[in-house]
Structure formats: structure tokens, C-alpha cells
Design an enzyme around this catalytic site. Structure first.
Site, mmCIF file in Angstrom:
data_model
loop_
_atom_site.group_PDB
_atom_site.id
_atom_site.type_symbol
_atom_site.label_atom_id
_atom_site.label_comp_id
_atom_site.label_asym_id
_atom_site.label_seq_id
_atom_site.Cartn_x
_atom_site.Cartn_y
_atom_site.Cartn_z
ATOM 1 C CB CYS A 66 13.236 9.231 7.708
ATOM 2 S SG CYS A 66 14.314 8.225 6.683
ATOM 3 C CE LYS A 116 -1.827 2.879 2.748
ATOM 4 N NZ LYS A 116 -1.761 4.072 1.879
ATOM 5 C CD GLU A 165 13.424 1.270 9.021
ATOM 6 O OE1 GLU A 165 13.842 2.277 9.629
ATOM 7 O OE2 GLU A 165 14.087 0.235 8.892
ATOM 8 C CD GLU A 168 10.047 13.304 10.931
ATOM 9 O OE1 GLU A 168 8.899 12.868 11.129
ATOM 10 O OE2 GLU A 168 10.927 12.656 10.347
HETATM 11 P P1 NAD Z 1 2.068 8.646 7.626
HETATM 12 O O1 NAD Z 1 2.291 7.853 8.857
HETATM 13 O O2 NAD Z 1 1.022 9.677 7.641
HETATM 14 O O3 NAD Z 1 1.716 7.688 6.399
HETATM 15 C C1 NAD Z 1 2.561 6.613 6.024
HETATM 16 C C2 NAD Z 1 1.723 5.527 5.375
HETATM 17 O O4 NAD Z 1 0.816 5.003 6.347
HETATM 18 C C3 NAD Z 1 0.867 6.004 4.205
HETATM 19 O O5 NAD Z 1 0.851 5.014 3.218
HETATM 20 C C4 NAD Z 1 -0.508 6.163 4.854
HETATM 21 O O6 NAD Z 1 -1.572 6.059 3.937
HETATM 22 C C5 NAD Z 1 -0.489 4.986 5.815
HETATM 23 N N1 NAD Z 1 -1.459 5.067 6.912
HETATM 24 C C6 NAD Z 1 -1.941 6.182 7.531
HETATM 25 N N2 NAD Z 1 -2.855 5.835 8.474
HETATM 26 C C7 NAD Z 1 -2.906 4.478 8.468
HETATM 27 C C8 NAD Z 1 -3.650 3.524 9.217
HETATM 28 N N3 NAD Z 1 -4.543 3.870 10.144
HETATM 29 N N4 NAD Z 1 -3.452 2.222 8.961
HETATM 30 C C9 NAD Z 1 -2.556 1.830 8.035
HETATM 31 N N5 NAD Z 1 -1.848 2.676 7.265
HETATM 32 C C10 NAD Z 1 -2.021 3.999 7.489
HETATM 33 O O7 NAD Z 1 3.486 9.260 7.235
HETATM 34 P P2 NAD Z 1 3.827 10.258 6.032
HETATM 35 O O8 NAD Z 1 3.428 11.621 6.409
HETATM 36 O O9 NAD Z 1 3.322 9.660 4.765
HETATM 37 O O10 NAD Z 1 5.400 10.123 5.984
HETATM 38 C C11 NAD Z 1 6.279 10.952 6.659
HETATM 39 C C12 NAD Z 1 6.895 10.203 7.816
HETATM 40 O O11 NAD Z 1 7.582 9.036 7.341
HETATM 41 C C13 NAD Z 1 7.936 11.016 8.525
HETATM 42 O O12 NAD Z 1 7.766 10.902 9.906
HETATM 43 C C14 NAD Z 1 9.242 10.367 8.081
HETATM 44 O O13 NAD Z 1 10.306 10.564 8.979
HETATM 45 C C15 NAD Z 1 8.847 8.949 7.960
HETATM 46 N N6 NAD Z 1 9.806 8.206 7.142
HETATM 47 C C16 NAD Z 1 10.634 7.311 7.754
HETATM 48 C C17 NAD Z 1 11.592 6.614 7.008
HETATM 49 C C18 NAD Z 1 12.517 5.639 7.660
HETATM 50 O O14 NAD Z 1 13.076 4.797 6.950
HETATM 51 N N7 NAD Z 1 12.718 5.681 8.965
HETATM 52 C C19 NAD Z 1 11.683 6.839 5.634
HETATM 53 C C20 NAD Z 1 10.820 7.771 5.060
HETATM 54 C C21 NAD Z 1 9.876 8.432 5.819
#
Ligand code: NAD
Length: 489
Positions: free
Chosen positions: A296, A186, A262, A392
Site C-alpha cells: 500500500c 476474513k 486502510e 494505484e
Molecule cells: P480488495 O478490496 O479487493 O479486497 C480486500 C478484502 O476485502 C479481501 O478480503 C476481499 O475478499 C474483501 N472483500 C471484497 N469485496 C468485499 C465485500 N463486498 N464485502 C466485504 N469484503 C469484501 O483489495 P485487494 O486487491 O485484496 O488488496 C489490495 C488493496 O489493499 C490495495 O489497494 C492496497 O493498497 C490495499 N492495502 C492497503 C493497506 C493499508 O494499510 N493501507 C495495506 C495493504 C493493502
């Protein structure tokens, strides 16, 4: 100059369906959402939003593929060959995949081209695992024979963030498939195009059996939620925010799904007085400007040793000025727009907050006056309790602070709930070792930053930056179960 904007054929195919069990299917939900180009702020196309029934179909397809001999009974060498086919297929379509990511999330094209190359190498790395996943024999009574085997978990759900769509997908796909699992992906709703195109490329150009790889585009509330609740999912590999990560961990407790998280970061860059200062300043700027800070591992807190603060600050501001924001496809662009209007407003809100909290703000870089482009910003006169220092931000903002000695650098670097990464700049061996040992982070870069391995070393976070690791040998624990067999002869 605004360049001609590339238009991959995918964008003219009409609404883009789900990929389930080897077929491209319209969503049961009947719901489609536009995906927006953040550079022009115009829709690119529409993508399907899967509901619980779609998720059920995808998980069932992945389960059927998991037990089907065409996947479960193949030799390790054949599994290697299938992974290599995917790697070569991505390489052959690399330019198109990079363009799709740049169109959809605004990153400079050259960055996404580099990331596609990384994806190919990561998959090549994972292609090596199937022939090297060993069990053990255990000492036992001579009349007995005790041994272990590593078995795949089953169906892995890969849920990714919008900031590195193809890269995050390939990390999880390689790990899941090389260990014999099947995969339901997804992507984030804002960045599904490269995953959908990859499904087409895999379906047309590889021998991967139907159902081993599925793509269910959609939002978090309906699509993601249905996926993490589905009892047929054995493992969730998630990249995204801490809040969603916590929610996934709680939800997965119902049936004890395996989980890798992650999550976010507030990574320190620590510059000692013996460092190569021009290189440190250039890299410290890249650490929060490249990708518009939407990474990230963004270096969003910079600590410089007190005695060199002014010299370093001048170099850093000059380095920030070299950042040219513009169309991802224009020559010389280093920073594209932020990925969406919503995110742009959020990041700018933090700039306002910084001023309200009493920070001073220096802005650099060349930028376009309109749209979702943002100039890099350096905050000073900050205190550790400010929200801009604790939270962040995920934009081109960092804060400059000072430290006195190794202990002070470690204490300040660790003064955060996050623990994803750190970058240390020094030529001194003792400073390197002591600082690296003291920092509570998953990855320490020394005289470099964001050196991303192509699968060979583990990546992940301490504290709220995550749970478990991707890559390296750690990945085998994360994607397999150990079975003990005890035979009496
Ligand atoms: P997010 O948590 O809002 O969304 C991430 C994913 O989760 C999306 O696909 C979203 O649709 C899904 N999602 C949201 N609610 C959900 C639920 N209830 N159940 C299942 N899936 C759900 O994060 P974002 O804003 O898309 O991404 C930014 C974040 O990602 C930042 O905090 C960044 O640091 C982190 N990030 C971490 C890494 C790493 O490797 N550590 C890499 C890239 C990004």
C-alpha cells in the site's frame, strides 16, 4: 537454481475448514476453493468458503465469547497474559507462518520472516494496553461525581487484503483483543493459510477462550458481504482497495457500525539536491521493487529536484538492476512472482497503457523468463493526467518526474486522490519541516521509507487512503466506546 519447496504439514491436512467458536468446522455452503502457489501456479490446497449461515455462526460465537465471563470478566493482567501467549505462539511457529505466506502470495521468504517478527512485536505492544486504558473524572458540582470509562465495542470483523496476510491480521487482532473485543477474521481468498494455521496454533497452544478469535475464509462477494451486513458486527476493520472500502462504508451506514479503513496509495518519494543520493536511489528502488511493489505504501511516484535528475536517474536504474526476481525460497531472491495470474495481467496491462499514453519505459532487474515474474519498470516522460500516474498499480512500476523547489515538490506530491505516505530525502531541516508539513499524507518518512512501527505510532491515510488509524494511542478511540457516568451523591 530452483530450491526444494517447503511443504508445511497444513497443506497435507486436506480441505481446510472454518474456525468458529473454538471448533474447526466444514462450511455450511459446501464450497471449497483452491489456493494457488503463484511461483509454480499449482494449487497448494483448498480452503472453505463461508456463506451467510457460516458468518452468522461465527458472529454469534464471537458475541457469546464477548459476554462470557471467561473473557469479559478477566483482569487486565490476564488479558495481557493471553496476548503474550499469542505472541509467543507466533514466535515459536514463525518459520512455518512465513513459509505459508511466501507459498501463497509469492513474497521472498526473508521478507515474510521479517514480517512475522514484526507481528510478534506488535502483539507484545498490544499486550501492554489492557493495564493502561484509563477513563477520566470530570469537574462537577461537589454533590456529584462524573467520570468516563472506555468499554470494548463488541464483535470486530477484521477483513484483510492478500499482500501482507499475517501482518494485517496481527495488527487488527492485537488492537481488538487488547481493548476487550472479540474478533471474526476474513482473510483474502488468495491468502488464508497463515490465518488458518494461526487458528490452529492459538487453539492448541494458548488459553484464549473459544469464540474470541474466529476465522471465516472466503471470497468478497459472498463471505465478506455477509460479514459486513451482519447486524451482530459492531466494528469493521478493513484493509484493501478504495472501491471495497467505499462499499463497506455505505453498507455499514445501515446500523452505523464503527469502521476503520486502510486503503490504497500513490505515495511520492521526494529527493532534494542535498540528499545522500546513493541511499535515496537504493531506497527509492526498494520502495517499488521490494514485495514486487505490491504494498500500500509503494513509492510509485518519484520526484527528483531538476538539477540532479540525470545523476539520480543513473543511480536509480542501477539500484533497480540489483533486484533479482525468483523463487521466494531461493537464496538472493529479492522479488518473488506477482501474487496471482489475474494480478500479473492487470499490472502488465498498466505497462502497455503507459506506452500507449506516451511514457517511455526502462526495465531493469534480473528475472525468470516464465511465470508471474516481472521486471521492475521505471516510467519517464509522464504527465500528471495519465492513468498510470493517477491510479494505484500495485506492481513493480514507478515514474520519475522532476520538481523545482519545496512548494513545487509539495504541490506535485499532493496531486493525487491518495494520501497514505511519503518519503522525503534531504539533510536540510527547513526543507524537511516545510515539506512534511505541506504533504497531505498519513505518514512522512524522512531519509527512510516504510519504517513500520511495531504498534507505537499511528498508521493510516488522508483523503481516499483511509479512515481512522491503526496503532498508537489513536487505536483506543477506534476500538472502544466512551461511556459517561454522572452520579448524584
Ligand atoms: P480488495 O478490496 O479487493 O479486497 C480486500 C478484502 O476485502 C479481501 O478480503 C476481499 O475478499 C474483501 N472483500 C471484497 N469485496 C468485499 C465485500 N463486498 N464485502 C466485504 N469484503 C469484501 O483489495 P485487494 O486487491 O485484496 O488488496 C489490495 C488493496 O489493499 C490495495 O489497494 C492496497 O493498497 C490495499 N492495502 C492497503 C493497506 C493499508 O494499510 N493501507 C495495506 C495493504 C493493502
Amino acid at each position: 537454481m530452483v530450491p526444494d519447496r517447503p511443504r508445511p504439514a497444513l497443506l497435507d491436512e486436506g480441505p481446510l475448514p472454518l474456525f468458529i467458536g473454538g471448533e474447526f468446522v466444514a462450511p455450511h455452503s459446501g464450497r471449497w476453493e483452491p489456493t494457488i502457489d503463484p511461483t509454480t501456479q499449482k494449487p497448494l490446497t483448498t480452503v472453505a468458503v463461508a456463506d451467510a449461515e457460516d458468518i452468522d455462526a461465527a458472529v454469534r460465537a464471537a458475541r457469546a465469547a464477548f459476554v462470557d465471563p471467561s473473557w469479559s470478566a478477566i483482569t487486565p493482567q490476564r488479558r495481557t497474559e493471553l496476548l503474550l501467549q499469542i505472541a509467543y505462539a507466533i514466535e515459536a511457529h514463525g518459520q512455518e507462518l512465513a513459509i505459508l505466506d511466501s507459498l501463497e502470495m509469492g513474497g521472498a521468504l526473508w521478507v515474510n520472516q521479517w514480517l512475522v517478527g514484526q507481528c510478534v512485536d506488535v502483539l507484545r505492544h498490544y499486550a501492554g494496553w489492557p493495564t493502561k486504558i484509563y477513563g477520566q473524572t470530570a469537574p462537577s458540582d461537589p454533590t456529584k461525581f462524573h467520570y468516563t470509562v472506555r468499554e470494548p465495542l463488541g464483535v470486530v470483523a477484521g477483513i484483510t487484503a492478500w499482500n501482507g496476510p499475517l501482518q494485517q491480521l496481527c495488527w487488527k487482532l492485537g488492537a481488538a483483543l487488547s481493548t476487550g473485543n472479540t474478533f471474526v477474521h476474513k482473510p483474502a481468498l488468495w491468502s488464508s493459510l497463515s490465518a488458518i494455521r494461526l487458528a490452529q496454533i492459538i487453539a492448541a497452544g494458548t488459553d484464549l477462550p473459544a469464540g474470541v478469535f474466529n476465522v471465516v475464509s472466503g471470497d468478497g462477494a459472498m463471505t465478506g458481504q455477509a460479514l459486513i451486513e451482519h447486524p451482530g458486527v459492531d466494528k469493521i476493520s478493513f484493509t484493501g482497495s478504495v472501491a471495497t472500502g467505499r462499499h463497506i462504508l455505505r453498507t455499514s451506514a445501515v446500523d452505523l457500525k464503527r469502521v476503520t479503513l486502510e486503503l490504497g496509495g500513490k505515495s511520492p518519494t521526494i529527493v532534494f539536491d542535498d540528499a545522500d543520493l546513493p541511499a535515496a536511489a537504493q531506497t527509492a528502488a526498494a520502495a517499488f521493487c521490494q514485495g514486487s511493489g505490491q504494498g500500500c505504501v509503494a513509492g510509485s511516484r518519484i520526484f527528483v529536484q531538476e538539477s540532479i535528475k540525470d545523476e539520480f536517474r543513473d543511480l536509480l536504474l542501477a539500484a533497480m538492476d540489483s533486484y533479482v526476481a525468483g523463487d521466494p525460497f531461493a537464496e538472493g531472491t529479492q522479488m518473488g512472482p506477482l501474487a496471482s495470474r489475474e494480478h500479473f495481467d492487470r499490472v502488465n496491462g498498466y505497462l502497455d497503457l503507459a506506452r500507449q499514453e506516451g511514457a517511455s519505459v526502462h526495465q531493469g532487474g534480473d528475472w525468470q523468463a516464465e511465470g508471474l515474474f516481472m521486471r521492475p519498470a521505471l516510467l519517464e516522460n509522464v504527465t500528471p493526467d495519465m492513468r498510470v500516474i493517477r491510479e494505484e498499480i500495485f506492481g513493480p512500476l514507478s515514474a520519475l518526474m522532476t520538481f523545482t523547489d519545496i512548494e513545487d515538490a509539495i504541490a506535485k506530491g499532493n496531486d493525487t486522490s491518495y494520501g497514505l505516505s511519503a518519503s522525503i530525502w534531504t539533510r536540510d531541516f527547513v526543507r524537511t519541516q516545510r515539506t512534511a508539513a505541506g504533504l497531505r499524507v498519513g505518514t512522512v518518512w524522512v531519509n527512510t521509507y516504510a519504517d513500520m512501527s511495531t504498534g507505537t505510532v499511528p498508521f493510516g491515510g488522508f483523503k481516499t487512503s483511509g479512515l481512522g488509524r491503526e496503532h498508537g494511542t489513536d487505536v483506543l478511540d477506534a476500538y472502544t466506546e466512551t461511556k459517561t457516568v454522572m452520579v448524584t451523591m
